[in-house]
Design an enzyme around this catalytic site. Sequence first.
Site, PDB file in Angstrom:
ATOM      1  N   SER A 135     124.014  71.552 -37.168  1.00  0.00           N
ATOM      2  CA  SER A 135     124.316  72.743 -36.455  1.00  0.00           C
ATOM      3  C   SER A 135     124.300  73.675 -37.566  1.00  0.00           C
ATOM      4  O   SER A 135     124.507  73.484 -38.813  1.00  0.00           O
ATOM      5  CB  SER A 135     125.834  72.481 -36.159  1.00  0.00           C
ATOM      6  OG  SER A 135     125.964  73.947 -35.462  1.00  0.00           O
ATOM      7  N   TYR A 148     134.795  70.297 -36.055  1.00  0.00           N
ATOM      8  CA  TYR A 148     133.324  70.300 -35.614  1.00  0.00           C
ATOM      9  C   TYR A 148     132.622  70.670 -36.832  1.00  0.00           C
ATOM     10  O   TYR A 148     131.329  70.089 -37.179  1.00  0.00           O
ATOM     11  CB  TYR A 148     132.953  71.527 -34.542  1.00  0.00           C
ATOM     12  CG  TYR A 148     131.417  71.607 -33.927  1.00  0.00           C
ATOM     13  CD1 TYR A 148     131.054  70.477 -33.273  1.00  0.00           C
ATOM     14  CD2 TYR A 148     130.816  72.516 -34.105  1.00  0.00           C
ATOM     15  CE1 TYR A 148     129.612  70.478 -33.025  1.00  0.00           C
ATOM     16  CE2 TYR A 148     129.543  72.632 -33.929  1.00  0.00           C
ATOM     17  CZ  TYR A 148     128.994  71.553 -33.267  1.00  0.00           C
ATOM     18  OH  TYR A 148     127.650  71.546 -32.766  1.00  0.00           O
TER      19      TYR A 148
HETATM   20  P1  NAD Z   1     125.529  68.621 -24.297  1.00  0.00           P
HETATM   21  O1  NAD Z   1     127.185  68.395 -24.374  1.00  0.00           O
HETATM   22  O2  NAD Z   1     124.775  69.417 -23.550  1.00  0.00           O
HETATM   23  O3  NAD Z   1     125.128  67.023 -24.453  1.00  0.00           O
HETATM   24  C1  NAD Z   1     125.680  66.145 -25.263  1.00  0.00           C
HETATM   25  C2  NAD Z   1     125.319  64.864 -24.956  1.00  0.00           C
HETATM   26  O4  NAD Z   1     125.768  63.781 -25.764  1.00  0.00           O
HETATM   27  C3  NAD Z   1     125.880  64.555 -23.329  1.00  0.00           C
HETATM   28  O5  NAD Z   1     124.833  63.908 -22.691  1.00  0.00           O
HETATM   29  C4  NAD Z   1     126.878  63.792 -23.537  1.00  0.00           C
HETATM   30  O6  NAD Z   1     127.242  63.059 -22.626  1.00  0.00           O
HETATM   31  C5  NAD Z   1     126.484  62.906 -24.969  1.00  0.00           C
HETATM   32  N1  NAD Z   1     127.612  62.377 -25.601  1.00  0.00           N
HETATM   33  C6  NAD Z   1     128.823  63.151 -26.065  1.00  0.00           C
HETATM   34  N2  NAD Z   1     129.661  62.379 -26.651  1.00  0.00           N
HETATM   35  C7  NAD Z   1     129.132  61.286 -26.703  1.00  0.00           C
HETATM   36  C8  NAD Z   1     129.589  59.909 -26.992  1.00  0.00           C
HETATM   37  N3  NAD Z   1     130.636  59.727 -27.672  1.00  0.00           N
HETATM   38  N4  NAD Z   1     128.615  58.815 -27.049  1.00  0.00           N
HETATM   39  C9  NAD Z   1     127.351  59.031 -26.574  1.00  0.00           C
HETATM   40  N5  NAD Z   1     127.072  60.245 -25.998  1.00  0.00           N
HETATM   41  C10 NAD Z   1     127.993  61.256 -25.891  1.00  0.00           C
HETATM   42  O7  NAD Z   1     125.169  69.075 -26.022  1.00  0.00           O
HETATM   43  P2  NAD Z   1     123.986  69.714 -26.600  1.00  0.00           P
HETATM   44  O8  NAD Z   1     123.868  71.282 -26.592  1.00  0.00           O
HETATM   45  O9  NAD Z   1     122.820  68.946 -25.946  1.00  0.00           O
HETATM   46  O10 NAD Z   1     123.885  69.344 -28.120  1.00  0.00           O
HETATM   47  C11 NAD Z   1     123.205  68.316 -28.640  1.00  0.00           C
HETATM   48  C12 NAD Z   1     123.641  68.178 -30.202  1.00  0.00           C
HETATM   49  O11 NAD Z   1     123.368  69.479 -30.676  1.00  0.00           O
HETATM   50  C13 NAD Z   1     124.964  68.035 -30.488  1.00  0.00           C
HETATM   51  O12 NAD Z   1     125.254  67.053 -31.603  1.00  0.00           O
HETATM   52  C14 NAD Z   1     125.549  69.291 -30.795  1.00  0.00           C
HETATM   53  O13 NAD Z   1     126.789  69.362 -31.571  1.00  0.00           O
HETATM   54  C15 NAD Z   1     124.291  69.878 -31.444  1.00  0.00           C
HETATM   55  N6  NAD Z   1     124.322  71.322 -31.299  1.00  0.00           N
HETATM   56  C16 NAD Z   1     124.101  72.120 -30.087  1.00  0.00           C
HETATM   57  C17 NAD Z   1     124.373  73.412 -30.119  1.00  0.00           C
HETATM   58  C18 NAD Z   1     124.404  74.111 -28.894  1.00  0.00           C
HETATM   59  O14 NAD Z   1     124.626  75.427 -28.867  1.00  0.00           O
HETATM   60  N7  NAD Z   1     124.184  73.655 -27.792  1.00  0.00           N
HETATM   61  C19 NAD Z   1     124.177  74.225 -31.348  1.00  0.00           C
HETATM   62  C20 NAD Z   1     124.254  73.314 -32.554  1.00  0.00           C
HETATM   63  C21 NAD Z   1     124.134  71.843 -32.511  1.00  0.00           C
END
Ligand code: NAD
Length: 253
Positions: A135, A148
């Site tokens: 991130s 985080y």
């Molecule tokens: P999201 O919450 O929409 O999806 C995350 C997915 O991971 C979900 O399907 C959830 O069920 C699954 N998940 C969560 N905990 C889990 C676990 N313990 N075991 C297995 N699966 C699990 O999030 P996203 O926005 O799709 O984010 C995906 C990745 O990108 C994450 O690592 C997040 O930190 C990173 N990220 C997201 C953003 C953003 O703005 N959305 C920004 C920077 C980084």
Amino acid sequence: MARTVVITGGASGIGWVMAQRFAALGDQIAICDADGAAVAQASQSMPAALVTQVDVRDERAMDDFFARVDDRFGAIDVAISNAGTGGPAGPMDQMDYQDWADCVSVNLHGAFICCRNAAQRMRVQRQGSIIVMSSTSGLWGVPNRSPYVAAKWGLVGLVKTLAMELGPQGIRVNAICPGAVAGPRMERVLSIESSAAGVSMDDMRATYTDGVSLKRFVTADEIADMAVFLASDAARSVSGQAIAVDGNTERMV
Ligand code: NAD
């Protein structure tokens, strides 16, 4: 030739967008996700994929998941450690230890288990691409988000180290560092961060967009574009990098 692409947390959000993108390229997809409803939906939408309910923190279940990928598809060409959770928001000195540990565990320990399984197989194959979802919080400090941020910085360290360990076998390891991605997760993050900071959601949203040069959130499709590039031969000399897809963060909240 069809590659096998493993995606943790791939049943919804950015992971699901990446799964659809790689599937459209003709790749074989294996997804694990902790959310049973999302797994059922992804499974129905992508019947050719292996989609299974696994928590990335569960070492044995993750080992079993990778063994099932072996049985079904043989080699693993691309492993994307994507599962993550935003965790709690609030001043570090008032943070509950268990909330801290839960967040670090999903984001960092889960990635370790995924990467270890991928690395064991790719070392034997002498090829592969590992992509870890960090991130911009892995490149900056962010007030009120200490677990985080610590976990996402930790992932960059893991990527830099793994790239050195696995490079001689022709395996590349990189991190994608998304900025704020438009979608439901960012709405949840804005909600908890605006409450913690005592400001409105719109003010918090404006703080995010004001701090990036392109003045907008990025999209999950743009993250998928980077994943496809890093998985491809076009990125054959790219390893050990933490690549921001964020519209250029000038300052964080
Ligand atoms: P999201 O919450 O929409 O999806 C995350 C997915 O991971 C979900 O399907 C959830 O069920 C699954 N998940 C969560 N905990 C889990 C676990 N313990 N075991 C297995 N699966 C699990 O999030 P996203 O926005 O799709 O984010 C995906 C990745 O990108 C994450 O690592 C997040 O930190 C990173 N990220 C997201 C953003 C953003 O703005 N959305 C920004 C920077 C980084």
